[in-house]
Enzyme design. Structure first.
Site, mmCIF file in Angstrom:
data_model
loop_
_atom_site.group_PDB
_atom_site.id
_atom_site.type_symbol
_atom_site.label_atom_id
_atom_site.label_comp_id
_atom_site.label_asym_id
_atom_site.label_seq_id
_atom_site.Cartn_x
_atom_site.Cartn_y
_atom_site.Cartn_z
ATOM 1 N N ASN A 9 0.871 -1.176 0.000
ATOM 2 C CA ASN A 9 0.000 0.000 0.000
ATOM 3 C C ASN A 9 0.905 1.221 0.000
ATOM 4 O OD1 ASN A 9 -1.817 2.021 0.440
ATOM 5 N ND2 ASN A 9 -2.383 1.397 2.518
ATOM 6 N N LYS A 11 0.136 4.237 -0.201
ATOM 7 C CA LYS A 11 -0.490 5.401 0.453
ATOM 8 C C LYS A 11 -0.281 6.652 -0.410
ATOM 9 C CE LYS A 11 -0.054 3.035 4.842
ATOM 10 N NZ LYS A 11 0.100 3.088 6.273
ATOM 11 N N HIS A 95 -9.302 1.292 5.475
ATOM 12 C CA HIS A 95 -7.986 1.453 6.097
ATOM 13 C C HIS A 95 -8.107 2.396 7.288
ATOM 14 C CE1 HIS A 95 -3.814 2.529 6.719
ATOM 15 N NE2 HIS A 95 -3.503 1.413 6.065
ATOM 16 N N GLU A 97 -6.385 4.772 8.209
ATOM 17 C CA GLU A 97 -6.184 6.190 7.885
ATOM 18 C C GLU A 97 -7.450 6.786 7.275
ATOM 19 O OE1 GLU A 97 -2.557 5.406 5.776
ATOM 20 O OE2 GLU A 97 -1.642 4.859 7.689
ATOM 21 N N GLU A 167 -4.840 -4.676 11.070
ATOM 22 C CA GLU A 167 -3.790 -3.676 11.247
ATOM 23 C C GLU A 167 -4.016 -2.935 12.560
ATOM 24 O OE1 GLU A 167 -2.130 -2.527 7.082
ATOM 25 O OE2 GLU A 167 -3.632 -1.089 7.716
ATOM 26 N N GLY A 173 3.157 2.379 10.766
ATOM 27 C CA GLY A 173 4.132 3.443 10.530
ATOM 28 C C GLY A 173 4.918 3.849 11.767
ATOM 29 N N SER A 213 3.969 -1.991 10.288
ATOM 30 C CA SER A 213 5.430 -2.031 10.387
ATOM 31 C C SER A 213 6.024 -3.383 9.994
ATOM 32 C CB SER A 213 5.894 -1.616 11.790
ATOM 33 O OG SER A 213 5.526 -0.280 12.051
HETATM 34 O O1 LIG Z 1 -1.520 -0.439 4.683
HETATM 35 C C1 LIG Z 1 -0.460 -0.590 5.288
HETATM 36 C C2 LIG Z 1 -0.368 -0.375 6.694
HETATM 37 O O2 LIG Z 1 -1.051 0.748 7.129
HETATM 38 C C3 LIG Z 1 0.974 -0.558 7.308
HETATM 39 O O3 LIG Z 1 1.808 0.542 7.109
HETATM 40 P P1 LIG Z 1 3.329 0.432 7.618
HETATM 41 O O4 LIG Z 1 3.889 -0.842 7.057
HETATM 42 O O5 LIG Z 1 4.010 1.653 7.114
HETATM 43 O O6 LIG Z 1 3.266 0.363 9.124
#
Ligand SMILES: O=C[C@H](O)COP(=O)(O)O
Length: 252
Positions: A9, A11, A95, A97, A167, A173, A213
């Site tokens: 992803n 983002k 998600h 976010e 998640e 993150g 993460s």
């Molecule tokens: O969609 C992916 C997740 O929100 C994980 O993000 P991350 O690997 O940067 O923690």
């Protein structure tokens, strides 16, 4: 036997030239890799160009959200037909976010999920708790509710086209991952919820990804857990070498 799904992803990262460069590097690294399903979810602005780069490879294309209506006055949004016309076969829905910053609720997750399924897209429905919810012992109930409400009304046949991503919000993150055991416990809880509401067949076939993460040095242990069927990767999906290493996980 569930086939693992490793998804990147991206983002709100990568200009179009950067997205093309990353996609090209991934096609070179893992474009013909078949041990797991590989999915790239670039921003809307690069779906077309990433789709062009990965065409002919085994890598699949997905979007980061979509609207549930077929068309109309929804400034800033896209619908299933638009995504399909660019080659998308997956869409991330709910998600954290989107939930935190853009007003996503379990009700809108349900609408988007139904619309994705009605249009032949595989929804990856995201669920997860905040840290204080875990610390107060409410995490399983919170996630169970998100699963039940987000997927309400789906038939067993529709459920066979759905993937779930667990998640924990506090792990996204932040560099903090849930322990593999804690993640697997939650995945088992999700699977047993699905079995109760739908049936064993649906539950056993369901791909449940972990996200939060995920890194090259965490993936092997995570994928060795019985209920973890893949990863939804954010930060570590933005470089070809780290994402390719995650794709090539060694689960024991
Ligand atoms: O969609 C992916 C997740 O929100 C994980 O993000 P991350 O690997 O940067 O923690």
């Amino acid at each position: 036997m569930r086939k693992a799904l490793i998804a990147g992803n991206w983002k709100m990262n990568k200009t179009d030239p950067e997205a093309i460069e990353l996609a090209r590097a991934l096609v070179a690294e893992v474009g013909q890799y078949e041990a797991c399903d590989i999915l790239l979810c670039p921003p809307f602005t690069s779906l077309k160009s990433v789709g062009d780069v990965i065409r002919g490879s085994k890598i699949k294309l997905g979007a980061q959200t979509m609207h549930w209506e077929k068309s109309g006055a929804f400034t800033g949004m896209v619908c299933a037909d638009m995504l399909k016309s660019l080659g998308c076969t997956y869409v991330i829905i709910g998600h954290s976010e989107q939930r935190q910053f853009f007003g996503e609720t379990d009700e809108t997750v349900n609408k988007r999920t139904r619309a994705a399924l009605a249009n032949g897209l595989t929804p990856i429905v995201c669920v997860g708790e905040f840290l204080e919810q875990r610390e107060s012992g409410k995490h399983e109930q919170i996630v169970r509710d998100q699963v039940i409400q987000g997927l309400k009304g789906l038939t067993s046949d529709e459920m066979k086209q759905v993937a779930i991503a667990y998640e924990p919000v506090w792990a996204i993150g932040t560099g903090k991952t849930a322990s593999s055991q804690d993640a697997d416990d939650m995945h088992a809880c999700i699977r047993s919820t699905i079995e109760k509401v739908w049936n064993r067949d649906v539950a056993q076939g369901l791909v449940i990804q972990y996200g939060g993460s995920v890194k090259p040095d965490t993936i092997d242990e995570q994928m060795a857990m019985p209920n973890i069927d893949g990863a939804l990767v954010g930060g570590a999906a933005l470089q070809a070498d780290s994402f390719a290493r995650i794709v090539r996980f060694q689960a024991g």
